[in-house]
Design a protein around this motif. Structure first.
Motif, PDB file in Angstrom:
ATOM      1  N   ARG A  91       0.808  -1.221   0.000  1.00 56.07           N
ATOM      2  CA  ARG A  91       0.000   0.000   0.000  1.00 56.07           C
ATOM      3  C   ARG A  91       0.839   1.269   0.000  1.00 56.07           C
ATOM      4  N   GLY A  92       2.139   1.115  -0.127  1.00 55.71           N
ATOM      5  CA  GLY A  92       3.015   2.275  -0.211  1.00 55.71           C
ATOM      6  C   GLY A  92       3.093   3.079   1.071  1.00 55.71           C
ATOM      7  N   LEU A  93       2.976   2.418   2.223  1.00 57.58           N
ATOM      8  CA  LEU A  93       3.027   3.117   3.504  1.00 57.58           C
ATOM      9  C   LEU A  93       4.476   3.358   3.921  1.00 57.58           C
ATOM     10  N   ARG A  94       4.678   4.339   4.780  1.00 56.97           N
ATOM     11  CA  ARG A  94       6.024   4.699   5.233  1.00 56.97           C
ATOM     12  C   ARG A  94       6.341   3.973   6.542  1.00 56.97           C
ATOM     13  N   PHE A  95       7.493   3.322   6.567  1.00 54.67           N
ATOM     14  CA  PHE A  95       7.925   2.590   7.757  1.00 54.67           C
ATOM     15  C   PHE A  95       8.879   3.444   8.592  1.00 54.67           C
ATOM     16  N   ALA A  96       8.722   3.340   9.901  1.00 53.54           N
ATOM     17  CA  ALA A  96       9.693   3.931  10.823  1.00 53.54           C
ATOM     18  C   ALA A  96      10.766   2.883  11.077  1.00 53.54           C
ATOM     19  N   LEU A  97      11.901   3.028  10.408  1.00 57.30           N
ATOM     20  CA  LEU A  97      12.968   2.030  10.456  1.00 57.30           C
ATOM     21  C   LEU A  97      14.129   2.517  11.319  1.00 57.30           C
ATOM     22  N   PRO A  98      14.909   1.592  11.868  1.00 58.10           N
ATOM     23  CA  PRO A  98      16.031   1.989  12.732  1.00 58.10           C
ATOM     24  C   PRO A  98      17.123   2.715  11.952  1.00 58.10           C
ATOM     25  N   LEU A  99      17.663   3.733  12.571  1.00 53.10           N
ATOM     26  CA  LEU A  99      18.808   4.427  11.992  1.00 53.10           C
ATOM     27  C   LEU A  99      20.048   3.550  12.069  1.00 53.10           C
ATOM     28  N   GLY A 100      20.128   2.768  13.135  1.00 52.66           N
ATOM     29  CA  GLY A 100      21.221   1.821  13.306  1.00 52.66           C
ATOM     30  C   GLY A 100      20.666   0.451  13.616  1.00 52.66           C
ATOM     31  N   TYR A 101      21.242  -0.190  14.629  1.00 56.68           N
ATOM     32  CA  TYR A 101      20.823  -1.544  14.978  1.00 56.68           C
ATOM     33  C   TYR A 101      19.660  -1.515  15.961  1.00 56.68           C
ATOM     34  N   ASN A 130      10.203  -2.774  14.559  1.00 54.60           N
ATOM     35  CA  ASN A 130      11.469  -3.454  14.841  1.00 54.60           C
ATOM     36  C   ASN A 130      11.718  -3.561  16.344  1.00 54.60           C
ATOM     37  N   HIS A 131      12.692  -4.400  16.706  1.00 58.28           N
ATOM     38  CA  HIS A 131      13.020  -4.578  18.121  1.00 58.28           C
ATOM     39  C   HIS A 131      13.369  -3.240  18.773  1.00 58.28           C
ATOM     40  N   MET A 132      12.892  -3.070  19.985  1.00 57.02           N
ATOM     41  CA  MET A 132      13.242  -1.906  20.792  1.00 57.02           C
ATOM     42  C   MET A 132      12.956  -2.228  22.250  1.00 57.02           C
ATOM     43  N   ARG A 133      13.513  -1.406  23.135  1.00 59.49           N
ATOM     44  CA  ARG A 133      13.044  -1.421  24.520  1.00 59.49           C
ATOM     45  C   ARG A 133      12.011  -0.307  24.615  1.00 59.49           C
ATOM     46  N   PHE A 134      10.787  -0.686  24.868  1.00 66.48           N
ATOM     47  CA  PHE A 134       9.644   0.207  24.712  1.00 66.48           C
ATOM     48  C   PHE A 134       9.758   1.431  25.611  1.00 66.48           C
ATOM     49  N   ASN A 135       9.475   2.576  25.002  1.00 65.83           N
ATOM     50  CA  ASN A 135       9.475   3.864  25.700  1.00 65.83           C
ATOM     51  C   ASN A 135       8.400   4.710  25.028  1.00 65.83           C
ATOM     52  N   LYS A 136       7.173   4.609  25.522  1.00 67.01           N
ATOM     53  CA  LYS A 136       6.035   5.174  24.795  1.00 67.01           C
ATOM     54  C   LYS A 136       6.121   6.677  24.567  1.00 67.01           C
ATOM     55  N   PRO A 137       6.562   7.494  25.528  1.00 67.32           N
ATOM     56  CA  PRO A 137       6.646   8.932  25.231  1.00 67.32           C
ATOM     57  C   PRO A 137       7.502   9.242  24.003  1.00 67.32           C
ATOM     58  N   GLU A 138       8.570   8.477  23.805  1.00 71.46           N
ATOM     59  CA  GLU A 138       9.412   8.693  22.632  1.00 71.46           C
ATOM     60  C   GLU A 138       8.759   8.131  21.366  1.00 71.46           C
ATOM     61  N   VAL A 139       8.077   7.005  21.502  1.00 71.52           N
ATOM     62  CA  VAL A 139       7.371   6.439  20.347  1.00 71.52           C
ATOM     63  C   VAL A 139       6.295   7.407  19.862  1.00 71.52           C
ATOM     64  N   GLU A 140       5.619   8.059  20.791  1.00 68.70           N
ATOM     65  CA  GLU A 140       4.542   8.984  20.431  1.00 68.70           C
ATOM     66  C   GLU A 140       5.049  10.209  19.675  1.00 68.70           C
ATOM     67  N   LYS A 141       6.335  10.499  19.773  1.00 72.37           N
ATOM     68  CA  LYS A 141       6.908  11.582  18.977  1.00 72.37           C
ATOM     69  C   LYS A 141       7.003  11.204  17.498  1.00 72.37           C
ATOM     70  N   VAL A 142       7.041   9.913  17.245  1.00 68.57           N
ATOM     71  CA  VAL A 142       7.214   9.412  15.878  1.00 68.57           C
ATOM     72  C   VAL A 142       5.880   9.051  15.238  1.00 68.57           C
ATOM     73  N   MET A 143       5.039   8.345  15.993  1.00 68.90           N
ATOM     74  CA  MET A 143       3.806   7.803  15.433  1.00 68.90           C
ATOM     75  C   MET A 143       2.622   8.739  15.668  1.00 68.90           C
ATOM     76  N   PRO A 144       1.651   8.750  14.745  1.00 67.47           N
ATOM     77  CA  PRO A 144       0.477   9.626  14.871  1.00 67.47           C
ATOM     78  C   PRO A 144      -0.371   9.284  16.099  1.00 67.47           C
ATOM     79  N   PRO A 145      -1.204  10.219  16.544  1.00 67.03           N
ATOM     80  CA  PRO A 145      -2.022   9.993  17.746  1.00 67.03           C
ATOM     81  C   PRO A 145      -2.995   8.823  17.627  1.00 67.03           C
ATOM     82  N   ASP A 146      -3.443   8.503  16.408  1.00 71.43           N
ATOM     83  CA  ASP A 146      -4.427   7.426  16.253  1.00 71.43           C
ATOM     84  C   ASP A 146      -3.773   6.061  16.026  1.00 71.43           C
ATOM     85  N   THR A 147      -2.504   5.935  16.363  1.00 75.31           N
ATOM     86  CA  THR A 147      -1.777   4.683  16.132  1.00 75.31           C
ATOM     87  C   THR A 147      -2.346   3.544  16.973  1.00 75.31           C
ATOM     88  N   PHE A 148      -2.424   2.381  16.352  1.00 75.51           N
ATOM     89  CA  PHE A 148      -2.869   1.159  17.035  1.00 75.51           C
ATOM     90  C   PHE A 148      -1.627   0.444  17.567  1.00 75.51           C
TER      91      PHE A 148
END
Length: 268
Positions: A91-101, A130-148
């Motif tokens: 669907r041509g969606l944009r992925f939030a991919l890691p800058l590094g590992y 991708n793998h991460m140690r979850f940190n929602k305040p930082e994730v919310e800076k990247v993903m839209p408010p209606d993210t599932f």
């Protein structure tokens, strides 16, 4: 005699002409009949339903295209991530991919670890997984408010066995043990929380969800952790009930059936 021979030849020619006339008439009738009655192509015994039937939307809901999947370790999460890649790529969606590992794992996630990130909500990212140690305040800076938000868990005993087999070469606690039974008999004899990669040896799922995996266990601690996960995530899948989880995920995301069809990846 000559007359008799000619007579016989005449009969043969007449019979041949009658035969040709009958054959021509039969062929003509067959063509007319085939045009007037449409023929049906036989269906194979194991044919799939039409594509539109497989991919039909669920009622009047709209498919979620902003999705965050916390990819936990050794939980069949690679199979789930592959589904997200396929859905987004088609669907041509944009992925939030890691800058590094792996977004800097095992450090807590930071938005600046995302490739192309230029500030909160400057870029419209659709899928993160991708793998991460979850940190929602930082994730919310990247993903839209209606993210599932969703993730996947696995039975701790099965997870411990799989983690030992996979990480015994990189986790010092596992390296020191003669085997899984030796480690399980006295974990503290092998485990040192100060050593790098030893997080794989203790409460790995707790760690991936951004919680303190070295905290002393108590029922109150477990309840607080459960409450934190419930607040952050809309759906939690279970590896032991993967097929049922896919049904729930499909309905929750309002995705077509073919979007959650998968093959197992990275399974032992």
């Amino acid at each position: 005699m000559r007359w008799l021979g000619c007579y016989r030849l005449g009969l043969l020619w007449k019979a041949l002409l009658v035969f040709l006339a009958i054959a021509f008439a039969g062929q003509l009738l067959g063509v007319i009949f085939s045009k007037s009655v449409p023929s049906e192509r036989p269906h194979p015994m194991f044919s799939l339903p039409p594509a539109e039937a497989q991919g039909a939307s669920l009622g009047s809901c709209r498919p979620h295209t902003h999705v965050m999947f916390l990819k936990t370790h050794k939980t069949a999460s690679s199979t789930v991530l592959n589904m997200l890649y396929r859905f987004g790529d088609e669907r041509g969606l944009r992925f939030a991919l890691p800058l590094g590992y792996q977004f800097g794992y095992p450090l807590p996630f930071n938005a600046h670890r995302v490739k192309g990130y230029r500030g909160p909500h400057v870029v419209d990212f659709s899928i993160m997984g991708n793998h991460m140690r979850f940190n929602k305040p930082e994730v919310e800076k990247v993903m839209p408010p209606d993210t599932f938000y969703f993730s996947i868990l696995r039975d701790p005993v099965a997870l411990a066995e799989s983690s030992y087999a996979y990480y015994k070469a990189v986790a010092p606690a596992f390296k020191r043990a003669k085997g899984l039974a030796d480690f399980a008999a006295d974990p503290w004899r092998h485990y040192d929380p100060r050593l790098r990669n030893n997080h794989y040896a203790r409460n790995l799922l707790w760690f991936d969800f951004g919680l303190d995996h070295n905290a002393n266990f108590s029922e109150a601690l477990a309840q607080r952790g459960e409450a934190a996960v419930r607040r952050a995530f809309r759906l939690i899948l279970l590896a032991e009930h993967f097929d049922q989880s896919m049904v729930l995920l499909r309905h929750a995301l309002c995705w077509p059936l073919d979007a959650v069809v998968s093959f197992s990846l990275n399974a032992r």
